[in-house]
Design a protein around this motif. Structure first.
Motif, PDB file in Angstrom:
ATOM      1  N   THR A 126     -41.278  55.751 -58.063  1.00 40.32           N
ATOM      2  CA  THR A 126     -40.180  55.901 -59.006  1.00 40.32           C
ATOM      3  C   THR A 126     -40.329  57.206 -59.777  1.00 40.32           C
ATOM      4  O   THR A 126     -41.437  57.730 -59.914  1.00 40.32           O
ATOM      5  CB  THR A 126     -40.147  54.701 -59.976  1.00 40.32           C
ATOM      6  OG1 THR A 126     -38.961  54.743 -60.762  1.00 40.32           O
ATOM      7  CG2 THR A 126     -41.349  54.690 -60.897  1.00 40.32           C
TER       8      THR A 126
ATOM      9  N   SER B  72     -41.835  47.517 -54.858  1.00 38.69           N
ATOM     10  CA  SER B  72     -40.930  48.385 -55.611  1.00 38.69           C
ATOM     11  C   SER B  72     -41.367  48.401 -57.066  1.00 38.69           C
ATOM     12  O   SER B  72     -41.849  47.387 -57.588  1.00 38.69           O
ATOM     13  CB  SER B  72     -39.488  47.877 -55.492  1.00 38.69           C
ATOM     14  OG  SER B  72     -38.586  48.732 -56.158  1.00 38.69           O
TER      15      SER B  72
ATOM     16  N   ALA C 111     -36.622  47.602 -59.723  1.00 43.97           N
ATOM     17  CA  ALA C 111     -36.346  49.024 -59.561  1.00 43.97           C
ATOM     18  C   ALA C 111     -35.487  49.451 -60.734  1.00 43.97           C
ATOM     19  O   ALA C 111     -34.763  48.639 -61.314  1.00 43.97           O
ATOM     20  CB  ALA C 111     -35.626  49.302 -58.235  1.00 43.97           C
TER      21      ALA C 111
ATOM     22  N   ALA D 200     -33.574  50.646 -53.983  1.00 37.05           N
ATOM     23  CA  ALA D 200     -33.231  51.534 -55.092  1.00 37.05           C
ATOM     24  C   ALA D 200     -31.855  51.153 -55.599  1.00 37.05           C
ATOM     25  O   ALA D 200     -31.074  50.494 -54.889  1.00 37.05           O
ATOM     26  CB  ALA D 200     -33.243  52.993 -54.639  1.00 37.05           C
TER      27      ALA D 200
ATOM     28  N   THR E  91     -36.225  55.200 -54.206  1.00 37.40           N
ATOM     29  CA  THR E  91     -35.893  55.387 -55.610  1.00 37.40           C
ATOM     30  C   THR E  91     -34.795  56.432 -55.755  1.00 37.40           C
ATOM     31  O   THR E  91     -34.360  57.037 -54.765  1.00 37.40           O
ATOM     32  CB  THR E  91     -37.135  55.771 -56.442  1.00 37.40           C
ATOM     33  OG1 THR E  91     -36.874  55.573 -57.829  1.00 37.40           O
ATOM     34  CG2 THR E  91     -37.538  57.220 -56.207  1.00 37.40           C
TER      35      THR E  91
END
Length: 320
Positions: free
Chosen positions: A72, A119, A175, A231, A286
Motif C-alpha cells: 500500500t 492485503s 485495503a 484494491a 493498491t
C-alpha cells in the motif's frame, strides 16, 4: 499465497488464452440471492486492457526467504509499505517493510500472530503513517488468517501499539482508497466472502455502522480462481487472481473490476505484467496518485532465486 483452490488451466489451441474477457462467458455476476447495496459516488475506472509498466523489479525485502504479499502507499507522505511473512517463524508472523519508490529498504516492523497479509492499508495522520493489517490469526503456520483488523503507527524497528477493530471476524483483510479516504474490508460472512466499504475516518473512530457499500465477492468461473489481492478506487473494486509459474507460457494472472454499487463484474482481463520473472506469482494490489496527478493501479508479483525471494511492482494508468 494460496487462499483458495489451485487453478485449472484455461487453454485454447494448446496455449493459455491471452484475450480479454469483458463480461464474457464464464464470468458470473452477483446472484439475486446475495443482495448488494451501495451508495458510492460515481467515478472513472481503469482500462484493464492497457499495458502495465514497471515501478521496480527484483528487490529483496527485510525477510529474504519470504515473498511479498499485500502492499500500500501513503499518498500524503509518499511512502510505500509491503508486508511479508517473517523468516524462521511459524508463518503467521508478519513483517511490514517501508520501501523507497525504487525498491530500497528503508525500515521494517514486526507484528506476530497476525495472519497471511493478503492485503493491507495505510492511513496518513499528519507526518505519521498508520498501518491497517489483519491480526489475531486463527492458527499458526501459513494457513493462519486474521480474525480482526489492527491499526498501528509505523515506527522502524518499533513494537506495534495496536488498536483492534471488528474482532471475532473470519479471514478478514482490508485495503484503503487513498484518493477518497475510504477503507474496504473483506471477510467471510456465513461461509462466503463479502466486501464492506467505509469512510476511513469512521473506521478509525471504530464506527462500522454506516457502510457505503456491502456486497458479495462475485463468482468468477472462467477458471479456478486463486485470490491474490485487491484494491479500491472510487466506485470500483479491483481484484487480482492467479498462481505461480516458472514458464511464461503458463501464467494465468487476471485483473477484475467490480462495480461496488451493484456487486457485478464490469471488466476482466488477462495480465502479462512481469511475464519473464522466475516463478512469477501475483501478490497484492493498491492505488496511488502521483505528485503530477496521475492515478495508478498497482499490481504486485513475487519471484525467486533459490531460497531468496523478490518483490516486483507494476502499474496501469489509463482511466475511462
Amino acid at each position: 499465497m494460496h487462499e483458495l483452490s489451485r487453478r485449472a488451466a484455461l487453454r485454447a489451441g494448446g496455449g493459455l488464452v491471452a484475450a480479454t474477457a469483458l463480461l464474457g462467458a464464464g464470468v458470473a455476476r452477483a446472484g439475486t440471492a446475495l443482495a448488494a447495496t451501495g451508495t458510492v459516488p460515481g467515478s472513472q475506472y481503469f482500462d484493464l486492457t492497457q499495458p502495465s509498466y514497471d515501478l521496480f523489479r527484483g528487490k529483496m525485502l527485510h525477510e529474504s526467504h519470504h515473498v511479498m504479499q499485500g502492499f500500500t502507499f501513503d499518498n500524503v507522505n509518499r511512502r510505500l509499505f509491503v508486508v511479508q511473512a517473517q523468516n524462521g517463524t511459524s508463518g503467521d508472523d508478519l513483517c511490514v517493510n517501508q520501501l523507497s519508490f525504487d525498491g530500497r529498504l528503508l525500515g521494517a516492523m514486526h507484528l506476530n500472530g497476525a495472519g497471511h497479509g493478503v492485503s493491507i492499508g495505510v492511513e496518513a495522520v499528519g507526518s505519521a503513517s498508520y498501518i491497517w493489517l489483519e491480526c489475531d490469526s486463527d492458527s499458526t503456520g501459513t494457513d493462519g488468517r486474521g480474525t480482526a483488523l489492527a491499526r498501528f503507527k509505523f515506527v522502524d524497528g518499533g513494537t506495534p501499539s495496536v488498536k483492534k477493530f471488528l474482532t471475532g471476524s473470519k479471514t478478514i483483510t482490508c485495503a484503503t482508497d487513498p484518493i477518497n479516504n475510504r477503507l474496504l474490508v473483506r471477510r467471510s460472512e456465513n461461509g462466503a466472502f463479502w466486501f464492506s466499504l467505509y469512510s476511513l475516518a469512521d473506521a478509525a473512530a471504530g464506527n462500522f455502522t454506516r457502510p457505503l457499500a456491502h456486497f458479495p465477492q462475485p463468482a468468477l468461473t472462467d477458471h479456478t480462481v486463486t485470490f491474490q489481492g485487491y484494491a479500491v478506487y472510487g466506485q470500483y473494486l479491483y481484484t487480482l487472481d492467479g498462481t505461480g509459474h516458472d514458464d511464461p507460457a503458463d501464467i494465468d494472472s487476471y485483473v477484475t473490476c467490480v462495480d461496488m454499487n451493484t456487486g457485478t463484474v464490469k471488466s476482466r482481463a488477462f495480465t502479462k505484467a512481469g511475464s519473464t520473472l522466475v516463478y512469477r506469482e501475483p501478490e497484492g494490489m493498491t492505488i496511488y496518485r502521483t505528485v503530477a496527478g496521475e492515478t495508478r493501479l498497482f499490481l504486485g508479483f513475487g519471484s525467486r532465486d533459490g531460497v531468496d525471494r523478490y518483490a516486483n511492482i507494476f502499474y496501469k494508468n489509463v482511466l475511462i
